[in-house]
Structures are given as structure tokens and as C-alpha cells.
Design a protein around this motif. Structure first.
Motif, PDB file in Angstrom:
ATOM      1  N   ASP A   1       0.847  -1.205   0.000  1.00 49.80           N
ATOM      2  CA  ASP A   1       0.000   0.000   0.000  1.00 49.80           C
ATOM      3  C   ASP A   1       0.880   1.252   0.000  1.00 49.80           C
ATOM      4  OD1 ASP A   1      -2.180  -1.705   0.258  1.00 49.80           O
ATOM      5  OD2 ASP A   1      -2.201  -1.545   2.454  1.00 49.80           O
ATOM      6  N   VAL A   2       1.928   1.184   0.787  1.00 48.60           N
ATOM      7  CA  VAL A   2       2.848   2.326   0.858  1.00 48.60           C
ATOM      8  C   VAL A   2       3.538   2.502  -0.492  1.00 48.60           C
ATOM      9  CG1 VAL A   2       4.816   3.306   2.086  1.00 48.60           C
ATOM     10  CG2 VAL A   2       3.202   1.808   3.304  1.00 48.60           C
ATOM     11  N   TYR A   3       3.987   1.389  -1.039  1.00 48.34           N
ATOM     12  CA  TYR A   3       4.645   1.446  -2.352  1.00 48.34           C
ATOM     13  C   TYR A   3       3.724   2.070  -3.403  1.00 48.34           C
ATOM     14  CZ  TYR A   3       6.882   0.030  -6.678  1.00 48.34           C
ATOM     15  OH  TYR A   3       7.446   0.039  -7.926  1.00 48.34           O
ATOM     16  N   ASN A   4       2.516   1.588  -3.467  1.00 50.87           N
ATOM     17  CA  ASN A   4       1.585   2.115  -4.469  1.00 50.87           C
ATOM     18  C   ASN A   4       1.279   3.587  -4.246  1.00 50.87           C
ATOM     19  OD1 ASN A   4       1.284  -0.279  -5.970  1.00 50.87           O
ATOM     20  ND2 ASN A   4      -0.164  -1.102  -4.482  1.00 50.87           N
ATOM     21  N   ALA A   5       1.311   3.992  -2.982  1.00 56.13           N
ATOM     22  CA  ALA A   5       1.020   5.393  -2.679  1.00 56.13           C
ATOM     23  C   ALA A   5       2.100   6.333  -3.221  1.00 56.13           C
ATOM     24  CB  ALA A   5       0.867   5.583  -1.170  1.00 56.13           C
ATOM     25  N   VAL A   6       3.338   5.871  -3.249  1.00 59.43           N
ATOM     26  CA  VAL A   6       4.429   6.766  -3.651  1.00 59.43           C
ATOM     27  C   VAL A   6       4.968   6.452  -5.042  1.00 59.43           C
ATOM     28  CG1 VAL A   6       5.160   7.090  -1.265  1.00 59.43           C
ATOM     29  CG2 VAL A   6       6.277   5.339  -2.655  1.00 59.43           C
ATOM     30  N   ARG A   7       4.486   5.389  -5.628  1.00 51.90           N
ATOM     31  CA  ARG A   7       5.022   4.946  -6.918  1.00 51.90           C
ATOM     32  C   ARG A   7       4.899   6.013  -8.002  1.00 51.90           C
ATOM     33  NH1 ARG A   7       4.097   3.050 -11.921  1.00 51.90           N
ATOM     34  NH2 ARG A   7       5.522   1.450 -12.565  1.00 51.90           N
ATOM     35  N   GLN A   8       5.956   6.188  -8.734  1.00 51.54           N
ATOM     36  CA  GLN A   8       5.914   7.119  -9.847  1.00 51.54           C
ATOM     37  C   GLN A   8       6.329   6.453 -11.149  1.00 51.54           C
ATOM     38  OE1 GLN A   8       8.378  10.112  -7.803  1.00 51.54           O
ATOM     39  NE2 GLN A   8       6.740  11.570  -8.240  1.00 51.54           N
ATOM     40  N   THR A   9       7.477   5.771 -11.112  1.00 51.86           N
ATOM     41  CA  THR A   9       7.982   5.144 -12.336  1.00 51.86           C
ATOM     42  C   THR A   9       8.369   3.707 -12.041  1.00 51.86           C
ATOM     43  OG1 THR A   9      10.211   5.859 -11.823  1.00 51.86           O
ATOM     44  CG2 THR A   9       8.903   7.316 -13.213  1.00 51.86           C
ATOM     45  N   SER A  10       8.584   2.953 -13.104  1.00 50.93           N
ATOM     46  CA  SER A  10       8.949   1.552 -12.941  1.00 50.93           C
ATOM     47  C   SER A  10      10.280   1.396 -12.205  1.00 50.93           C
ATOM     48  CB  SER A  10       9.070   0.900 -14.319  1.00 50.93           C
ATOM     49  OG  SER A  10       9.769  -0.312 -14.213  1.00 50.93           O
ATOM     50  N   PRO A  11      10.386   0.377 -11.353  1.00 47.40           N
ATOM     51  CA  PRO A  11      11.659   0.147 -10.665  1.00 47.40           C
ATOM     52  C   PRO A  11      12.781  -0.238 -11.626  1.00 47.40           C
ATOM     53  CG  PRO A  11      10.100  -1.609 -10.172  1.00 47.40           C
ATOM     54  CD  PRO A  11       9.349  -0.559 -10.915  1.00 47.40           C
ATOM     55  N   LEU A  12      12.448  -0.619 -12.844  1.00 50.28           N
ATOM     56  CA  LEU A  12      13.496  -0.938 -13.820  1.00 50.28           C
ATOM     57  C   LEU A  12      13.869   0.273 -14.659  1.00 50.28           C
ATOM     58  CD1 LEU A  12      12.552  -4.563 -14.903  1.00 50.28           C
ATOM     59  CD2 LEU A  12      14.474  -3.823 -13.499  1.00 50.28           C
ATOM     60  N   GLY A  13      13.250   1.386 -14.368  1.00 44.63           N
ATOM     61  CA  GLY A  13      13.669   2.620 -15.013  1.00 44.63           C
ATOM     62  C   GLY A  13      12.849   2.998 -16.228  1.00 44.63           C
ATOM     63  N   LYS A  14      13.368   3.942 -16.955  1.00 46.35           N
ATOM     64  CA  LYS A  14      12.689   4.475 -18.124  1.00 46.35           C
ATOM     65  C   LYS A  14      13.014   3.650 -19.358  1.00 46.35           C
ATOM     66  CE  LYS A  14      14.635   8.444 -17.469  1.00 46.35           C
ATOM     67  NZ  LYS A  14      15.055   9.853 -17.295  1.00 46.35           N
ATOM     68  N   LYS A  15      12.320   3.973 -20.425  1.00 41.63           N
ATOM     69  CA  LYS A  15      12.603   3.344 -21.714  1.00 41.63           C
ATOM     70  C   LYS A  15      13.101   4.424 -22.668  1.00 41.63           C
ATOM     71  CE  LYS A  15       8.585   0.403 -20.916  1.00 41.63           C
ATOM     72  NZ  LYS A  15       7.792   1.382 -20.121  1.00 41.63           N
ATOM     73  N   ASN A  16      13.809   3.991 -23.669  1.00 39.48           N
ATOM     74  CA  ASN A  16      14.195   4.937 -24.715  1.00 39.48           C
ATOM     75  C   ASN A  16      13.019   5.190 -25.640  1.00 39.48           C
ATOM     76  OD1 ASN A  16      17.168   3.281 -24.421  1.00 39.48           O
ATOM     77  ND2 ASN A  16      17.210   5.497 -24.492  1.00 39.48           N
ATOM     78  N   VAL A  17      13.152   6.199 -26.446  1.00 41.08           N
ATOM     79  CA  VAL A  17      12.197   6.436 -27.524  1.00 41.08           C
ATOM     80  C   VAL A  17      12.917   5.982 -28.789  1.00 41.08           C
ATOM     81  CG1 VAL A  17      10.814   8.144 -28.728  1.00 41.08           C
ATOM     82  CG2 VAL A  17      11.294   8.418 -26.299  1.00 41.08           C
ATOM     83  N   PRO A  18      12.713   4.728 -29.175  1.00 42.46           N
ATOM     84  CA  PRO A  18      13.582   4.172 -30.206  1.00 42.46           C
ATOM     85  C   PRO A  18      13.205   4.633 -31.599  1.00 42.46           C
ATOM     86  CG  PRO A  18      12.204   2.479 -29.167  1.00 42.46           C
ATOM     87  CD  PRO A  18      11.664   3.805 -28.776  1.00 42.46           C
ATOM     88  N   ASN A  19      14.076   4.333 -32.522  1.00 37.79           N
ATOM     89  CA  ASN A  19      13.886   4.633 -33.938  1.00 37.79           C
ATOM     90  C   ASN A  19      12.828   3.695 -34.524  1.00 37.79           C
ATOM     91  OD1 ASN A  19      14.074   4.889 -36.672  1.00 37.79           O
ATOM     92  ND2 ASN A  19      16.308   4.776 -36.736  1.00 37.79           N
ATOM     93  N   PRO A  20      11.703   4.232 -34.966  1.00 37.63           N
ATOM     94  CA  PRO A  20      10.629   3.374 -35.475  1.00 37.63           C
ATOM     95  C   PRO A  20      10.989   2.701 -36.801  1.00 37.63           C
ATOM     96  CG  PRO A  20      10.072   5.683 -35.776  1.00 37.63           C
ATOM     97  CD  PRO A  20      11.358   5.654 -35.024  1.00 37.63           C
ATOM     98  N   ASP A  21      12.048   3.164 -37.439  1.00 35.49           N
ATOM     99  CA  ASP A  21      12.467   2.532 -38.692  1.00 35.49           C
ATOM    100  C   ASP A  21      13.250   1.248 -38.433  1.00 35.49           C
ATOM    101  OD1 ASP A  21      11.329   4.613 -39.985  1.00 35.49           O
ATOM    102  OD2 ASP A  21      13.198   5.717 -40.300  1.00 35.49           O
ATOM    103  N   CYS A  22      13.612   1.008 -37.185  1.00 30.97           N
ATOM    104  CA  CYS A  22      14.348  -0.207 -36.845  1.00 30.97           C
ATOM    105  C   CYS A  22      13.350  -1.235 -36.338  1.00 30.97           C
ATOM    106  CB  CYS A  22      15.384   0.112 -35.770  1.00 30.97           C
ATOM    107  SG  CYS A  22      16.106  -1.337 -35.013  1.00 30.97           S
ATOM    108  N   PRO A  23      13.357  -2.433 -36.922  1.00 27.93           N
ATOM    109  CA  PRO A  23      12.374  -3.442 -36.522  1.00 27.93           C
ATOM    110  C   PRO A  23      12.466  -3.793 -35.036  1.00 27.93           C
ATOM    111  CG  PRO A  23      14.095  -4.395 -37.929  1.00 27.93           C
ATOM    112  CD  PRO A  23      14.266  -2.918 -37.982  1.00 27.93           C
ATOM    113  N   VAL A  24      13.651  -3.752 -34.496  1.00 26.48           N
ATOM    114  CA  VAL A  24      13.806  -4.031 -33.065  1.00 26.48           C
ATOM    115  C   VAL A  24      13.277  -2.843 -32.258  1.00 26.48           C
ATOM    116  CG1 VAL A  24      15.455  -4.400 -31.210  1.00 26.48           C
ATOM    117  CG2 VAL A  24      15.712  -5.646 -33.359  1.00 26.48           C
TER     118      VAL A  24
END
Lengths: 135, 135
Positions: B76-99
Motif C-alpha cells: 500500500d505504501v509502495y503504491n502510494a508513492v510509486r511514480q515510475t517503474s523500478p526498472l527505469g525508463k525506456k528509450n524512444v527508439p527509432n521506429p524505422d528499426c524493426p527491433v
DNA sequence: CATTACTGTAATATTTTTTATTACAGTACA
DNA sequence: TGTACTGTAATAAAAAATATTACAGTAATG
């Protein structure tokens, strides 16, 4: 860990899985993820140190997976980039307060348990399993 | 979440467990953890919104636990303060790359699984159980 | 009803962390 | 010897977290 290093490292490894045994340059990788090549090279340097990829310097150089994707666990990736607890930092409490004096000891225990649970879940996934739906 | 909010919130709740049914002021709490009272008040405001503590304004005011410590889970405490994933952010990748095009979908799935594992572990601990070794 | 002691919250400043950029030495192939 | 890479450091810029200040609102209390 509120940065992008886990995603970056996993992206690098995934690209290598995708191209099989082809060598990749940091410029190419940087292009796929829209970041600066120096950032990629720094992460590659780190992944090399922990034995996940091998690099070759000089012309025609680049990077390769150091071992089969089925032998790389996502917990290995996590441990390679880990800097701080996923539950965040602790305060430096007032030692004159009986609670303040003791709480960080208990927080350490808790943080370790929580992180272990997450890492165990990551250990259940190999790079190969992660990449299959992409390839 | 590379900030101190989880530790702050749990410290606040722990102090309340420690003093039983006594009302605490933000100044007192701030003193125990060496932070600014406005920071404490902001976190208290948040904990109130999610129903973990109750507050009373005006002279003689302060805060109390909204329910017994055995009924508060650290998730409950965790959910109350949660903002972002514990594994961090993601990049904004190049959509022209299939990966690049596909990887964030897979990362989302993975991040959710990993976070769920951690949250489940936190759900297994009540505020009471956490505080027992401190009290 | 005025004073006092609180909360609630916003605005702003400061500090810390993260990311990007630049630069260049070192290496190896051709 | 030129070219195409890695490795790494230094620095700049951007973003995020935290601290500080300020003050309006609220309630107890003499």
C-alpha cells in the motif's frame, strides 16, 4: 534505478540476438535507439566487463554476444546496470530519535527482500525468451 | 523510483506506530528524519489521499494512522508513492528499426512482471510486522 | 474575538542525477 | 598510411528531486 540503463543494455543485447552473429558498431546501435553513440559505447564497456558481450577494436570492429542468448538471464543484465535500490534512497535520520536510529537497518532488510523477489523474476527470463516475440 | 519517498512515507507511518495513538505534527516528524517540514506535509497529504493516515487541521492538529498497523501492507505504501517503474525508463527508439519498433512493448510486459514480483513481496509485510523490531 | 499552533499548498530556488556532446588517443585492417 | 572502429575522459546541458519560503485556511483556547 530511475534511469534508462536497463532498457539500453537490453536493447543492445536484443539487437545482437536479432542480427545473429553479425558484428555491430556503436553508431548503428545508437541509431536504432536514438541515443548518442558515446552512451552506447559506455554501456557496451560495462556489458563487456561483466562478460555479456565481446568487443573488437579497430577497423571492422564492433560487438558480439559473448555467449548464447539462452545462457543470458535478464537478472544478469539487471546486475550489470544496477546502481541503487529499486525502492529508492534512504534518509539520513536524526540519531537522537529512537525510530530514526533504527529504521535504516530495517529498511535495508526490506529493500533486499523486495529486490530479491524482483531479481528472481528476471532470472526466470533468458535473453532468448525475451527476444523470441521480437525476432 | 530513485527518490526517497518510499523511505519517507514508511518513516512517517513507523513513527505513528511507535507513539501509538498520539497525534504527531509535521515539525516533529521532520525532526526525526532530518528533512524539511514542507516535504513531510507533502507526503502526508499524499498518504491521506490514499487513506493511510488521517489529519486534523488547526491548533492541536496533526496526523494519526487511519487504520490498524496490521491492516496496512507495505505494498500500500509502495503504491502510494510509486511514480515510475523500478526498472527505469525506456528509450524512444527509432521506429524505422524493426527491433526499436517492437522492444518497448516487450519491455512493458517484462517491467510489469518484475514489478509485480516485488510488490507481492511487499504485500507480505504489514506495517506492524515491519515496526515490531523497532518498537 | 484575538491569539496561537497547526495543516495545505503553491511558488521558487537549489542541489543532485542523468544524459548528451565533444574530443581525441589507441587499435587494427587494408 | 589512411580509414574505421573502440575506449574513455571531460564538459555541458537537461531533467529530476529536494529544500526553502511564504502564506492562506482552520480550529482550539483563553
Amino acid at each position: 534505478m530511475n534511469n534508462v540503463r536497463f532498457a539500453t543494455a537490453l536493447h543492445i543485447l536484443t539487437l545482437h540476438y536479432y542480427v545473429k552473429d553479425e558484428m555491430l558498431t556503436s553508431e548503428f546501435i545508437a541509431g536504432s535507439m536514438n541515443v548518442n553513440a558515446a552512451v552506447v559505447r559506455k554501456e557496451i564497456s560495462n556489458l563487456r566487463k561483466v562478460g555479456l558481450i565481446t568487443t573488437k577494436e579497430g577497423k571492422g570492429g564492433g560487438t558480439l554476444l559473448a555467449k548464447p542468448a539462452k545462457d543470458i538471464r535478464l537478472s544478469d543484465v539487471y546486475n550489470a546496470v544496477r546502481q541503487t535500490s529499486p525502492l529508492g534512497k534512504k534518509n539520513v535520520p536524526n540519531p537522537d530519535c529512537p525510530v530514526g536510529k533504527q529504521i535504516n537497518v530495517e529498511l535495508d532488510v526490506l529493500y533486499n527482500k523486495a529486490e530479491d523477489a524482483m531479481v528472481s523474476r528476471l532470472a526466470a527470463v533468458t535473453l532468448e525468451a525475451f527476444c523470441k516475440p521480437i525476432k
